[in-house]
Design a protein around this motif. Structure first.
Motif, PDB file in Angstrom:
ATOM      1  N   ASP A   1     -24.368  15.529  -9.699  1.00 12.44           N
ATOM      2  CA  ASP A   1     -24.027  14.648  -8.568  1.00 12.44           C
ATOM      3  C   ASP A   1     -22.771  13.846  -8.866  1.00 12.44           C
ATOM      4  O   ASP A   1     -21.893  13.676  -7.990  1.00 12.44           O
ATOM      5  N   VAL A   2     -22.678  13.319 -10.101  1.00 15.66           N
ATOM      6  CA  VAL A   2     -21.507  12.516 -10.472  1.00 15.66           C
ATOM      7  C   VAL A   2     -20.251  13.389 -10.462  1.00 15.66           C
ATOM      8  O   VAL A   2     -19.192  12.999  -9.935  1.00 15.66           O
ATOM      9  N   LEU A   3     -20.338  14.577 -11.042  1.00 20.28           N
ATOM     10  CA  LEU A   3     -19.164  15.465 -11.117  1.00 20.28           C
ATOM     11  C   LEU A   3     -18.733  15.921  -9.730  1.00 20.28           C
ATOM     12  O   LEU A   3     -17.522  15.982  -9.435  1.00 20.28           O
ATOM     13  N   ASN A   4     -19.678  16.235  -8.841  1.00 24.17           N
ATOM     14  CA  ASN A   4     -19.328  16.636  -7.476  1.00 24.17           C
ATOM     15  C   ASN A   4     -18.648  15.491  -6.732  1.00 24.17           C
ATOM     16  O   ASN A   4     -17.675  15.693  -6.000  1.00 24.17           O
ATOM     17  N   TRP A   5     -19.216  14.296  -6.934  1.00 26.46           N
ATOM     18  CA  TRP A   5     -18.590  13.131  -6.292  1.00 26.46           C
ATOM     19  C   TRP A   5     -17.174  12.929  -6.802  1.00 26.46           C
ATOM     20  O   TRP A   5     -16.241  12.637  -6.035  1.00 26.46           O
ATOM     21  N   LEU A   6     -16.988  13.124  -8.097  1.00 31.63           N
ATOM     22  CA  LEU A   6     -15.673  12.900  -8.698  1.00 31.63           C
ATOM     23  C   LEU A   6     -14.663  13.961  -8.238  1.00 31.63           C
ATOM     24  O   LEU A   6     -13.479  13.646  -8.005  1.00 31.63           O
ATOM     25  N   VAL A   7     -15.109  15.208  -8.066  1.00 34.47           N
ATOM     26  CA  VAL A   7     -14.208  16.267  -7.584  1.00 34.47           C
ATOM     27  C   VAL A   7     -13.653  15.909  -6.209  1.00 34.47           C
ATOM     28  O   VAL A   7     -12.459  16.068  -5.923  1.00 34.47           O
ATOM     29  N   GLU A   8     -14.552  15.400  -5.359  1.00 38.07           N
ATOM     30  CA  GLU A   8     -14.121  15.034  -4.012  1.00 38.07           C
ATOM     31  C   GLU A   8     -13.092  13.908  -4.040  1.00 38.07           C
ATOM     32  O   GLU A   8     -12.064  13.966  -3.358  1.00 38.07           O
ATOM     33  N   LEU A   9     -13.332  12.890  -4.862  1.00 37.53           N
ATOM     34  CA  LEU A   9     -12.391  11.768  -4.908  1.00 37.53           C
ATOM     35  C   LEU A   9     -11.070  12.164  -5.554  1.00 37.53           C
ATOM     36  O   LEU A   9     -10.001  11.673  -5.169  1.00 37.53           O
ATOM     37  N   HIS A  10     -11.121  13.032  -6.558  1.00 33.51           N
ATOM     38  CA  HIS A  10      -9.877  13.483  -7.180  1.00 33.51           C
ATOM     39  C   HIS A  10      -9.058  14.325  -6.208  1.00 33.51           C
ATOM     40  O   HIS A  10      -7.814  14.273  -6.214  1.00 33.51           O
ATOM     41  N   SER A  11      -9.710  15.112  -5.369  1.00 31.52           N
ATOM     42  CA  SER A  11      -9.010  15.909  -4.364  1.00 31.52           C
ATOM     43  C   SER A  11      -8.266  14.995  -3.396  1.00 31.52           C
ATOM     44  O   SER A  11      -7.105  15.233  -3.036  1.00 31.52           O
ATOM     45  N   ARG A  12      -8.942  13.914  -2.966  1.00 30.77           N
ATOM     46  CA  ARG A  12      -8.288  12.945  -2.081  1.00 30.77           C
ATOM     47  C   ARG A  12      -7.115  12.260  -2.778  1.00 30.77           C
ATOM     48  O   ARG A  12      -6.059  12.043  -2.178  1.00 30.77           O
ATOM     49  N   ALA A  13      -7.321  11.926  -4.042  1.00 30.31           N
ATOM     50  CA  ALA A  13      -6.249  11.240  -4.775  1.00 30.31           C
ATOM     51  C   ALA A  13      -5.008  12.121  -4.901  1.00 30.31           C
ATOM     52  O   ALA A  13      -3.874  11.648  -4.787  1.00 30.31           O
ATOM     53  N   LEU A  14      -5.194  13.419  -5.122  1.00 25.87           N
ATOM     54  CA  LEU A  14      -4.059  14.325  -5.299  1.00 25.87           C
ATOM     55  C   LEU A  14      -3.348  14.583  -3.972  1.00 25.87           C
ATOM     56  O   LEU A  14      -2.129  14.874  -3.965  1.00 25.87           O
ATOM     57  N   ARG A  15      -4.067  14.461  -2.842  1.00 25.81           N
ATOM     58  CA  ARG A  15      -3.412  14.644  -1.546  1.00 25.81           C
ATOM     59  C   ARG A  15      -2.579  13.441  -1.178  1.00 25.81           C
ATOM     60  O   ARG A  15      -1.673  13.532  -0.355  1.00 25.81           O
ATOM     61  N   GLY A  16      -2.838  12.302  -1.769  1.00 27.11           N
ATOM     62  CA  GLY A  16      -2.083  11.103  -1.467  1.00 27.11           C
ATOM     63  C   GLY A  16      -2.423  10.571  -0.095  1.00 27.11           C
ATOM     64  O   GLY A  16      -3.431  10.927   0.515  1.00 27.11           O
ATOM     65  N   ALA A  17      -1.570   9.696   0.442  1.00 24.33           N
ATOM     66  CA  ALA A  17      -1.782   9.104   1.761  1.00 24.33           C
ATOM     67  C   ALA A  17      -0.529   9.281   2.605  1.00 24.33           C
ATOM     68  O   ALA A  17       0.579   9.424   2.091  1.00 24.33           O
ATOM     69  N   VAL A  18      -0.719   9.251   3.914  1.00 26.00           N
ATOM     70  CA  VAL A  18       0.414   9.449   4.834  1.00 26.00           C
ATOM     71  C   VAL A  18       1.399   8.313   4.721  1.00 26.00           C
ATOM     72  O   VAL A  18       2.624   8.515   4.659  1.00 26.00           O
ATOM     73  N   ALA A  19       0.898   7.099   4.695  1.00 26.93           N
ATOM     74  CA  ALA A  19       1.805   5.935   4.608  1.00 26.93           C
ATOM     75  C   ALA A  19       1.371   5.048   3.456  1.00 26.93           C
ATOM     76  O   ALA A  19       0.981   3.898   3.631  1.00 26.93           O
ATOM     77  N   GLY A  20       1.363   5.588   2.268  1.00 29.28           N
ATOM     78  CA  GLY A  20       0.908   4.840   1.101  1.00 29.28           C
ATOM     79  C   GLY A  20       1.987   3.945   0.530  1.00 29.28           C
ATOM     80  O   GLY A  20       3.188   4.174   0.736  1.00 29.28           O
ATOM     81  N   GLY A  21       1.555   2.902  -0.179  1.00 28.68           N
ATOM     82  CA  GLY A  21       2.495   2.011  -0.830  1.00 28.68           C
ATOM     83  C   GLY A  21       2.872   2.556  -2.193  1.00 28.68           C
ATOM     84  O   GLY A  21       2.595   3.708  -2.522  1.00 28.68           O
ATOM     85  N   PRO A  22       3.452   1.713  -3.037  1.00 28.59           N
ATOM     86  CA  PRO A  22       3.844   2.153  -4.384  1.00 28.59           C
ATOM     87  C   PRO A  22       2.603   2.464  -5.222  1.00 28.59           C
ATOM     88  O   PRO A  22       1.567   1.799  -5.114  1.00 28.59           O
ATOM     89  N   ASP A  23       2.686   3.469  -6.066  1.00 28.43           N
ATOM     90  CA  ASP A  23       1.564   3.854  -6.915  1.00 28.43           C
ATOM     91  C   ASP A  23       1.301   2.805  -8.000  1.00 28.43           C
ATOM     92  O   ASP A  23       2.251   2.227  -8.554  1.00 28.43           O
ATOM     93  N   LEU A  24      -0.014   2.564  -8.280  1.00 31.38           N
ATOM     94  CA  LEU A  24      -0.406   1.670  -9.377  1.00 31.38           C
ATOM     95  C   LEU A  24      -0.237   2.405 -10.692  1.00 31.38           C
ATOM     96  O   LEU A  24      -0.740   3.516 -10.863  1.00 31.38           O
ATOM     97  N   MET A  25       0.480   1.799 -11.622  1.00 29.62           N
ATOM     98  CA  MET A  25       0.730   2.437 -12.898  1.00 29.62           C
ATOM     99  C   MET A  25      -0.544   2.391 -13.772  1.00 29.62           C
ATOM    100  O   MET A  25      -1.273   1.406 -13.791  1.00 29.62           O
ATOM    101  N   LEU A  26      -0.800   3.482 -14.526  1.00 31.20           N
ATOM    102  CA  LEU A  26      -1.980   3.558 -15.381  1.00 31.20           C
ATOM    103  C   LEU A  26      -1.979   2.469 -16.434  1.00 31.20           C
ATOM    104  O   LEU A  26      -3.015   1.836 -16.693  1.00 31.20           O
ATOM    105  N   ASP A  27      -0.835   2.208 -17.051  1.00 33.09           N
ATOM    106  CA  ASP A  27      -0.813   1.198 -18.114  1.00 33.09           C
ATOM    107  C   ASP A  27      -1.071  -0.203 -17.587  1.00 33.09           C
ATOM    108  O   ASP A  27      -1.561  -1.072 -18.297  1.00 33.09           O
ATOM    109  N   THR A  28      -0.763  -0.430 -16.298  1.00 32.93           N
ATOM    110  CA  THR A  28      -1.067  -1.742 -15.702  1.00 32.93           C
ATOM    111  C   THR A  28      -2.575  -1.952 -15.624  1.00 32.93           C
ATOM    112  O   THR A  28      -3.091  -3.023 -15.967  1.00 32.93           O
TER     113      THR A  28
END
Length: 632
Positions: free
Chosen positions: A447-474
């Motif tokens: 269940d956790v892995l399936n949920w994570l696959v879905e969210l990672h897919s959304r993250a890789l598609r990005g957003a139509v009008a997204g702001g600046p990306d949050l840096m990992l080191d921040t």
């Protein structure tokens, strides 16, 4: 008359009065033995009593001779120890002897001699006190100490024992002779001391002290009279505590606080010994070991030349350590239960610390509810398990938290999406490891892995009008305090963690797990008793918060390992002993008489039971306080 000459005269008078007293007591003792022999129903006792009667009649002259001779020798030795200012000229004028006051060949045991000494002391009381004061005045001493009185009652009881031993009879006959003669001599003790006091008074030596000294002497004497008779304390322990009377008197004469301050070191040690000894079986291994330790403590106090209270706290700490070790044992049921409780508490506190640290880092972030629940329950549990043996063992699990949060945030820039794709294999591997550590089932992990696959897919598609990306080191910097795995031994424990662990110091899951790991048996009393108390508490009238707090503090002060307790589990009370209490005063480990396994009870519930009269201490009050109350 100079002091040495006066002392010789007093010595002669003491001997004369003693011999006359023995002349009167011996025929009475013989007659009493004959009457006892005539009325006893035991043939064995009758033979013993008749043998003793015959010896008294046949050996009366010889006994009198031995009594005078032995007291003469004891007085020689006694004068050599009378105050450090005593002139050696006096002892040189007496016969030199190597006799010690504790001759190991005497058949009458020392405990019996000490008991007779105590009875003689009680019989003499005021005359003995007056003589002790007069002896101190004779030597120009402000220190009033019976041990420095060369005519103290111990010499009389010791002379009786030695004289009877000189006849050369069997031990049981010696004991019978000693007990009967001592009983008949008791009425003569006052006469002996009155004679000596009268002689000293005729030479102008008054039995006066300032009011404070006299009151202190009387109070200490009466306190120890109570201790010698206290039925709550075993006889052997009473005998040991009674040996401290002179030392306690010396300290009390120099330090008024001993009689007024409940926290005075002398009182604390005596109370601790008294509390541990209540309900002690003197024949089982625990009783034998504890009484031997009490004897060691008393010996250490009496051999210390300083004669003040400084040693009492040291010996109290040693006695506490002994009791803790003795009651816990090694690989005993109690020891195994303690190991399990300490494991469970350690894990509970560490989990609470982890939760508090994570909550602080997550504060202010808008997180998916599924992920928030996963991180604050499942993942925190996985970190706790990984770090049981090493703080660094869970470091990569801690560091996953900011990485996982960053991974589900929509990525607008190609570089960000590429960075996410590169870290996904390692992130999933760590995630799988942690879920296994948390003992999640296969379906839960999927269940956790399936949920994570879905969210990672959304993250890789990005957003139509997204702001600046949050840096990992921040994000990693925001979680730095959590992911750096601070040393649990030196870091400050968050208040939130202490509150959680204090409310539930042993998580049920952790406790069951720890008991299984240590193969320990433990009866959990809280689940049994908690439901029974609510109806009772509803009927209780409210008490003053000040009174409740004062009573609670006094109860907590008495909760020490080794104390005997009672607790009502059903309709009948059960007796037991407190074997262990944790450092945070939240958990008690009892060994109840009718339970083979140790029982765990929270201090919170014990206080509730105590307020309802369903739990308490077998000792009605601390020993010294009982003695003071009896005196008042």
């Amino acid at each position: 008359m100079d002091r040495d000459a006066l002392l010789r005269t007093i010595r002669d008078e003491f001997l004369r009065a003693f011999v006359l007293a023995a002349d009167r007591a011996l025929p009475r003792a013989a007659a009493t033995l004959l009457r006892s022999a005539e009325t006893t129903l035991s043939a064995t006792d009758q033979r013993r009593l008749l043998s003793a009667h015959h010896l008294f009649r046949e050996c009366e002259t010889e006994l009198n001779k031995h009594l005078r001779h032995n007291l003469d020798l004891l007085l020689d030795r006694s004068f050599q120890t009378t105050y450090s200012t005593f002139s050696p000229a006096l002892t040189d004028s007496f016969t030199t002897t190597e006799l010690t006051q504790l001759d190991p060949t005497v058949h009458v045991d020392l405990l019996r001699i000490n008991e007779v000494t105590a009875r003689f002391r009680h019989a003499a009381d005021n005359p003995l006190r007056d003589l002790t004061i007069r002896i101190a005045r004779l030597f120009d001493q402000d220190r009033i100490n019976e041990r420095d009185n060369p005519f103290r009652p111990f010499l009389l009881s010791r002379a009786l024992a030695s004289a009877i031993d000189n006849i050369g009879q069997q031990a049981d006959i010696n004991t019978t002779l000693f007990d009967q003669l001592a009983d008949d001599m008791r009425s003569e003790i006052t006469v002996i001391y009155d004679a000596v006091n009268k002689l000293l008074a005729s030479h102008g030596i008054a039995a006066t002290t300032d009011h404070h000294e006299q009151m202190t002497i009387e109070v200490v004497a009466r306190l120890f009279d109570f201790i010698r008779r206290d039925p709550q304390i075993p006889v052997d322990v009473r005998a040991q505590l009674a040996r401290l009377q002179l030392l306690v008197l010396k300290i009390a004469l120099r330090d008024n606080a001993l009689l007024t301050d409940k926290n005075h070191p002398v009182r604390l040690l005596m109370n601790r010994i008294g509390a541990v000894s209540v309900g002690l079986n003197q024949t089982d291994p625990l009783g034998v070991h504890v009484i031997a330790e009490i004897r060691r403590v008393v010996d250490a106090l009496l051999t210390d030349q300083r004669e003040h209270a400084d040693l009492f706290p040291v010996l109290l700490e040693q006695f506490d350590a002994f009791i803790t070790q003795e009651l816990r044992g090694s690989d005993s049921p109690v020891d195994l239960a303690v190991v399990a409780l300490e494991k469970a508490r350690h894990r509970t506190l560490h989990l609470a610390r982890l939760k508090a640290g994570l909550a602080e880092s997550l504060d202010g972030l808008n997180i998916d509810p599924f992920l928030d629940n996963f991180l604050t329950t499942t993942w925190i549990g996985a970190i706790e398990r990984a770090e049981r043996h090493s703080d660094t063992a869970g470091l990569h699990l801690r560091q996953l938290v900011p990485d996982l949060l960053w991974s589900i945030i929509p990525k607008h820039l190609p570089a960000q999406r590429q960075q996410l794709l590169g870290m996904l294999p390692g992130l999933v591997d760590i995630l799988r490891e942690g879920m296994l550590q948390a003992k999640m089932s296969g379906i839960e992990r999927l269940d956790v892995l399936n949920w994570l696959v879905e969210l990672h897919s959304r993250a890789l598609r990005g957003a139509v009008a997204g702001g600046p990306d949050l840096m990992l080191d921040t994000l990693q910097q925001r979680f730095a305090l959590f992911t750096n795995a601070p040393d649990r031994g030196t870091s400050t424990v968050p208040i939130a963690a202490l509150e959680v662990a204090g409310a539930d110091p042993h998580s049920d899951d952790f406790l069951i797990e720890a008991l299984h790991e240590t193969n320990a048996a433990l009866v959990l009393l809280d689940p049994l008793l908690d439901p029974m108390l609510d109806p009772m508490l509803e009927q209780d009238a409210p008490e003053s918060s000040v009174d409740v707090q004062t009573d609670t503090n006094s109860i907590l002060a008495r909760l020490r390992s080794g104390v005997s307790m009672t607790i009502t589990l059903g309709t009948l009370p059960s007796s037991g002993r407190l074997h262990w209490i944790d450092h945070h005063t939240t958990t008690l480990l009892l060994q109840l008489d009718d339970h083979p396994a140790p029982s765990m009870l929270s201090v919170r519930l014990f206080l509730r039971l105590h307020s309802l009269g369903r739990a308490g201490f077998s000792e009605t009050a601390p020993l010294f306080e009982r003695a003071v109350h009896a005196l008042i």
